[in-house]
Design a protein around this motif. Structure first.
Motif, PDB file in Angstrom:
ATOM      1  N   PHE A   1       0.818  -1.215   0.000  1.00  0.00           N
ATOM      2  CA  PHE A   1       0.000   0.000   0.000  1.00  0.00           C
ATOM      3  C   PHE A   1       0.852   1.265   0.000  1.00  0.00           C
ATOM      4  O   PHE A   1       2.012   1.268   0.403  1.00  0.00           O
ATOM      5  CB  PHE A   1      -0.944   0.000   1.200  1.00  0.00           C
ATOM      6  CG  PHE A   1      -0.264   0.065   2.540  1.00  0.00           C
ATOM      7  CD1 PHE A   1       0.160   1.267   3.073  1.00  0.00           C
ATOM      8  CD2 PHE A   1      -0.068  -1.087   3.289  1.00  0.00           C
ATOM      9  CE1 PHE A   1       0.769   1.338   4.307  1.00  0.00           C
ATOM     10  CE2 PHE A   1       0.554  -1.033   4.533  1.00  0.00           C
ATOM     11  CZ  PHE A   1       0.977   0.189   5.039  1.00  0.00           C
ATOM     12  N   HIS A   2       0.251   2.348  -0.464  1.00  0.00           N
ATOM     13  CA  HIS A   2       0.861   3.690  -0.490  1.00  0.00           C
ATOM     14  C   HIS A   2       2.141   3.702  -1.320  1.00  0.00           C
ATOM     15  O   HIS A   2       3.046   4.494  -1.077  1.00  0.00           O
ATOM     16  CB  HIS A   2       1.135   4.174   0.934  1.00  0.00           C
ATOM     17  CG  HIS A   2       1.172   5.671   1.069  1.00  0.00           C
ATOM     18  ND1 HIS A   2       0.451   6.516   0.265  1.00  0.00           N
ATOM     19  CD2 HIS A   2       1.873   6.477   1.940  1.00  0.00           C
ATOM     20  CE1 HIS A   2       0.690   7.769   0.613  1.00  0.00           C
ATOM     21  NE2 HIS A   2       1.539   7.779   1.628  1.00  0.00           N
TER      22      HIS A   2
ATOM     23  N   TYR B   1      -4.699   6.871  -6.952  1.00  0.00           N
ATOM     24  CA  TYR B   1      -3.654   6.020  -6.388  1.00  0.00           C
ATOM     25  C   TYR B   1      -3.890   4.585  -6.868  1.00  0.00           C
ATOM     26  O   TYR B   1      -5.007   4.244  -7.254  1.00  0.00           O
ATOM     27  CB  TYR B   1      -3.697   6.093  -4.860  1.00  0.00           C
ATOM     28  CG  TYR B   1      -3.951   7.497  -4.325  1.00  0.00           C
ATOM     29  CD1 TYR B   1      -3.050   8.526  -4.564  1.00  0.00           C
ATOM     30  CD2 TYR B   1      -5.131   7.792  -3.630  1.00  0.00           C
ATOM     31  CE1 TYR B   1      -3.296   9.812  -4.094  1.00  0.00           C
ATOM     32  CE2 TYR B   1      -5.377   9.069  -3.163  1.00  0.00           C
ATOM     33  CZ  TYR B   1      -4.463  10.085  -3.405  1.00  0.00           C
ATOM     34  OH  TYR B   1      -4.710  11.353  -2.961  1.00  0.00           O
TER      35      TYR B   1
ATOM     36  N   CYS C   1      -7.679   4.009  -6.889  1.00  0.00           N
ATOM     37  CA  CYS C   1      -8.077   4.448  -5.553  1.00  0.00           C
ATOM     38  C   CYS C   1      -8.295   5.944  -5.589  1.00  0.00           C
ATOM     39  O   CYS C   1      -7.436   6.688  -6.076  1.00  0.00           O
ATOM     40  CB  CYS C   1      -7.004   4.082  -4.534  1.00  0.00           C
ATOM     41  SG  CYS C   1      -7.237   4.841  -2.905  1.00  0.00           S
TER      42      CYS C   1
ATOM     43  N   LEU D   1      -7.558   7.675   0.418  1.00  0.00           N
ATOM     44  CA  LEU D   1      -6.847   6.855   1.388  1.00  0.00           C
ATOM     45  C   LEU D   1      -7.562   6.903   2.728  1.00  0.00           C
ATOM     46  O   LEU D   1      -8.047   7.956   3.138  1.00  0.00           O
ATOM     47  CB  LEU D   1      -5.410   7.365   1.543  1.00  0.00           C
ATOM     48  CG  LEU D   1      -4.607   7.536   0.256  1.00  0.00           C
ATOM     49  CD1 LEU D   1      -3.257   8.175   0.554  1.00  0.00           C
ATOM     50  CD2 LEU D   1      -4.434   6.209  -0.466  1.00  0.00           C
TER      51      LEU D   1
ATOM     52  N   TRP E   1      -3.712   0.760   7.781  1.00  0.00           N
ATOM     53  CA  TRP E   1      -3.951   1.419   6.496  1.00  0.00           C
ATOM     54  C   TRP E   1      -5.046   0.703   5.699  1.00  0.00           C
ATOM     55  O   TRP E   1      -5.082  -0.526   5.654  1.00  0.00           O
ATOM     56  CB  TRP E   1      -2.663   1.382   5.674  1.00  0.00           C
ATOM     57  CG  TRP E   1      -2.672   2.231   4.441  1.00  0.00           C
ATOM     58  CD1 TRP E   1      -3.090   1.856   3.197  1.00  0.00           C
ATOM     59  CD2 TRP E   1      -2.229   3.581   4.324  1.00  0.00           C
ATOM     60  NE1 TRP E   1      -2.927   2.904   2.308  1.00  0.00           N
ATOM     61  CE2 TRP E   1      -2.401   3.966   2.978  1.00  0.00           C
ATOM     62  CE3 TRP E   1      -1.708   4.497   5.229  1.00  0.00           C
ATOM     63  CZ2 TRP E   1      -2.061   5.244   2.526  1.00  0.00           C
ATOM     64  CZ3 TRP E   1      -1.360   5.755   4.774  1.00  0.00           C
ATOM     65  CH2 TRP E   1      -1.548   6.128   3.438  1.00  0.00           C
TER      66      TRP E   1
ATOM     67  N   GLU F   1      -7.531   1.530   1.829  1.00  0.00           N
ATOM     68  CA  GLU F   1      -7.727   2.404   0.679  1.00  0.00           C
ATOM     69  C   GLU F   1      -9.071   2.075   0.026  1.00  0.00           C
ATOM     70  O   GLU F   1      -9.486   0.899   0.000  1.00  0.00           O
ATOM     71  CB  GLU F   1      -6.614   2.214  -0.367  1.00  0.00           C
ATOM     72  CG  GLU F   1      -5.234   2.528   0.149  1.00  0.00           C
ATOM     73  CD  GLU F   1      -4.133   2.304  -0.881  1.00  0.00           C
ATOM     74  OE1 GLU F   1      -2.965   2.528  -0.550  1.00  0.00           O
ATOM     75  OE2 GLU F   1      -4.461   1.898  -2.026  1.00  0.00           O
TER      76      GLU F   1
ATOM     77  N   ALA G   1      -3.383  -3.633  -0.469  1.00  0.00           N
ATOM     78  CA  ALA G   1      -3.729  -2.239  -0.185  1.00  0.00           C
ATOM     79  C   ALA G   1      -3.961  -1.974   1.287  1.00  0.00           C
ATOM     80  O   ALA G   1      -4.526  -0.939   1.659  1.00  0.00           O
ATOM     81  CB  ALA G   1      -4.972  -1.845  -0.979  1.00  0.00           C
ATOM     82  N   THR G   2      -3.515  -2.888   2.124  1.00  0.00           N
ATOM     83  CA  THR G   2      -3.682  -2.736   3.565  1.00  0.00           C
ATOM     84  C   THR G   2      -2.514  -3.404   4.268  1.00  0.00           C
ATOM     85  O   THR G   2      -1.554  -3.839   3.610  1.00  0.00           O
ATOM     86  CB  THR G   2      -5.025  -3.346   4.005  1.00  0.00           C
ATOM     87  OG1 THR G   2      -5.266  -3.032   5.380  1.00  0.00           O
ATOM     88  CG2 THR G   2      -5.057  -4.850   3.802  1.00  0.00           C
TER      89      THR G   2
END
Length: 677
Positions: free
Chosen positions: A489-490, A505, A517, A520, A544, A546, A584-585
């Motif tokens: 993620f990120h 994203y 995405c 966030l 986290w 998204e 994504a987490t």
């Protein structure tokens, strides 16, 4: 490493920092006898001896060093001779107070410790090159000297100085980077924000303390400059030494450890003849053996092969809030784990425990208690182990999995004003590395731009917040050609200038991952969400989330509750001839381990050997044999399938080898010959 500048002592080097200047001369003969008893083959000398070697400017006293080097040679012990430039003497600062560093609040620090100098100081550079040159000219042909140890732990205490001299050096660096184009700098730094536009180069300062948050690109370029400025000091000293001793390798000790991030070692490593590293355990880490392995793999990857462990500890260190002693067998396991992960030499700070000074409570090979101690028994045993493993030297560590590691991405993500201040680059990488380590899967580390990725079946990018277009294209092409990539993620969020990649994203990787995405949703500390789908029962995630939608990918798992219930959390996308996954987490360890096992098995990656939990398995490959390292961190012992010879005992192995409780086994397994036609 240049073939003309390779380390010459045979076998695996063994020793530590030797500081005889701290002791009466009558102790030196005892040191030699004990070093021979322990099996020591190489020591680092002179690291903090500037004040004694040059008691006043341009006046040298080499009498003590002459005796030390001669004594080492007479006893068959090689010297890694240091330039003492990490600790300038008091007379230097008395003459050049402007060379003292200034912190970001504008305070000029005092001398009285080590590394209290401004890296951009002309006076320091002149003095450092002078003493380095004098040492090189005197000892270039001394038979004891097999390697030059330039400085010590660059950037450990003075990775940045904010004085006016540093400001001028920073501006010079920026002019070179931006081709003397101030408009290009303003564009790269986004200075239209908060009226930070620069109309003259002289207006630019280091990112000193201000009333609000700093410009992220300004700060990122500052980190790059500070790394390069220290690198220029290393190469300058190295070049002085090479002119006098062209055939002797030079190194400096990196600090690839959890809490040190000052230098971009991808830029440093090619400048070293031998890559070496210092590594110390954190007392608060309950699984410090994983950090030993991760850092060893990273250093091996920087070196492109074997490396040297220049410093670690026999027991407690002196600089943590609580300096715990090592548990029974831990010192041996640590050392041999470093060898398993590519070290061709093992050294400690230091040989004899100091009785005075700031590190008097740091453990050593010869502790305060002397030879009547468990540490001394362990030191002697380790010397015998390393002699038994001499043939391992030079062997490589084959891996089919690579993890992307980039200091620029780390620096950028850990700046202020991120969506979450809870993100820590090395923690995120270790979260992914740990299940591979536990499964016995070998790992290399790579830069996003590393060529020839096709030698890997699987590439993982746990945290790649910043990535340039070249890195993006390189990873994308790897997948197109049939590789498997998993992205955390990120990632892909900003370019090399810390500018957001617009359009949604995960930025640079949207097309590759087949997801989009629009917002966030970082989670507050202590908050978890449940996951459902192709994940273990009771799977959770924290840190986290998204809001993803699929644009070609398939959902492997979704959020089961929370504000993003039913939104994809883990995805898989067929792209070209390969596969790209997006996590994504931040899944819990059990869920992530199951996920990475699925990903690597689908990529065709299998563990080196099936072993019980708590057994670390690592392989080094030689010319005609594999060396299988089996390390029991759980203290239960194990019987592991193997055939060959167990090198630590010399016993043959037929069918399986016994790993004693809390101990180590190393099996030489012959490589299969060419198949018959």
């Amino acid at each position: 490493m240049s073939t003309e500048r390779r380390l010459r002592p045979p076998g695996l080097a063994y020793g530590g920092d030797y500081n005889p200047e701290q002791w009466p001369e009558e102790v030196w003969a005892q040191d030699m006898a004990l070093m021979r008893e322990a099996g020591v083959t190489m020591v680092s000398v002179g690291i903090f001896s500037w004040a004694l070697l040059e008691p006043s400017e341009g006046v040298y006293d080499f009498s003590r060093m002459d005796k030390i080097l001669d004594l080492l040679h007479e006893n068959g012990i090689a010297a890694d001779l240091a330039t003492p430039t990490a600790a300038p003497p008091a007379w230097f600062f008395h003459a050049h107070p402007e060379a003292l560093p200034v912190d970001s609040d504008g305070r000029r620090l005092s001398y009285g410790s080590r590394q209290t100098f401004c890296p951009s100081s002309p006076a320091y550079r002149t003095a450092a090159l002078r003493i380095a040159g004098a040492l090189a000219e005197r000892y270039a042909d001394h038979p004891a000297v097999v390697m030059w140890h330039v400085h010590n732990e660059y950037g450990c205490h003075n990775s940045a100085c904010y004085c006016d001299t540093s400001a001028a050096a920073f501006r010079k660096w920026l002019k070179a980077k931006y081709d003397n184009d101030l408009d290009a700098l303003n564009e790269a730094w986004g200075t239209a924000f908060w009226s930070q536009w620069y109309h003259d180069w002289e207006e630019i300062l280091p990112p000193r303390a201000t009333g609000a948050d700093p410009n992220p690109t300004h700060r990122l370029d500052w980190r790059r400059f500070c790394s390069d400025e220290l690198l220029s000091l290393f190469t300058a000293e190295r070049d002085v030494i090479r002119r006098a001793a062209p055939g002797t390798p030079a190194t400096t000790n990196f600090m690839v450890m959890h809490n040190f991030d000052a230098l971009d070692y991808w830029r440093w490593a090619p400048e070293l003849d031998v890559v070496s590293n210092d590594h110390y355990l954190r007392s608060t880490d309950p699984e410090s053996e994983i950090d030993v392995a991760l850092c060893g793999d990273l250093v091996r990857s920087l070196a492109g092969g074997p490396w040297l462990l220049m410093e670690h500890s026999t027991g407690a260190v002196n600089w943590q809030p609580v300096n715990r002693a090592k548990n029974p067998g831990e010192m041996r396991r640590n050392a041999l784990a470093h060898v398993a992960h590519g070290a061709d030499g093992i050294a400690y700070f230091q040989w004899r425990a100091a009785k005075a000074g700031a590190e008097q409570w740091h453990s050593a090979m010869l502790p305060h208690a002397g030879t009547d101690s468990q540490i001394w028994q362990d030191v002697v045993q380790l010397g015998a182990d390393l002699r038994a493993l001499a043939e391992v030297r030079g062997s490589t560590s084959p891996a089919q999995v690579a993890i992307v590691w980039d200091w620029n991405a780390r620096w950028a993500m850990e700046q202020p004003c991120q969506p979450s201040a809870e993100l820590r680059f090395q923690d995120l990488v270790r979260h992914w590395y740990a299940p591979l380590w536990e499964a016995g899967v070998a790992v290399d580390f790579i830069h996003p731009d590393t060529p020839d990725l096709d030698r890997y079946r699987l590439v993982l990018a746990p945290s790649l917040y910043l990535v340039d277009d070249a890195g993006t294209a390189n990873l994308t092409a790897f997948v197109e050609r049939g590789g498997t990539l998993a992205v955390g993620f990120h990632s892909g969020a900003v370019d090399e200038n810390c500018h957001i990649r617009l359009g949604g994203y995960p930025g640079a990787f949207r097309e590759l991952l087949g997801v989009h995405c629009d917002e966030l949703f970082p989670l507050l500390p202590g908050v978890q969400v449940a996951l459902t789908g192709q994940v273990p029962q009771d799977a959770t995630a924290d840190l986290w989330t998204e809001r993803l939608r699929l644009t070609g990918a398939e959902a492997v798992a979704r959020y089961a509750d929370g504000p993003l219930a039913d939104v994809p959390a883990i995805t898989r996308h067929a792209y070209g001839n390969g596969t790209a996954w997006y996590i994504a987490t931040h899944p819990d360890p059990t869920t992530l381990a199951a996920l990475l096992e699925r990903i690597r098995r689908q990529a065709g990656v299998r563990p080196e050997r099936e072993v019980p939990p708590g057994i670390e398995v690592v392989k080094r490959r030689g010319t005609d044999a594999d060396y299988l390292f089996l390390i029991d961190h759980a203290g239960r012992g194990a019987e592991i399938p193997a055939d060959g010879v167990e090198l630590l005992t010399g016993k043959p192995v037929v069918g399986s080898v016994t790993v004693p409780e809390g101990s180590v086994a190393v099996v030489r397994e012959p490589l299969p010959g060419p198949s018959a036609e």
